[in-house]
Enzyme design. Sequence first.
Site: not given
Length: 136
Positions: A18-21, A23
Amino acid sequence: MADSATYSFPVRVYYEDTDFSGNVYHAAYLKFFERGRTEFLRDVGIHHFELAVQGLAFAVCSMQIEFLRTAHIDDLLTVTTEVNAITGARLVLRQQILRADTVLTEAEVVVASIRMSGGVARMPKQLLALLRSDKP
């Protein structure tokens, strides 16, 4: 051409995907598709190590991807792989990544059989038979 059987492989989304969010980062879908293709090949009796012993490998020539919806951390996904077309040296696959019955990402992947020493190679008849589901 192979029959229309679809191979399914489960994938859990981890933090590293995932990324920082929270997602799934777009490049992680490529890894999920790769795992699906590898497990599809294993299921029909084709193992990368055995191909390498013969001096062969598969290489992705092209991939067209559509990102339709987002996957999230901890999601349990299903990667499906289906053969669309086979030639002497190429394999065209349709792949999807789903969460339950919702398609999140889909791709058409063209894979070529190559010699590990370089260049495209025709697939051996036994390999083609496995892919076409008409076992020798």
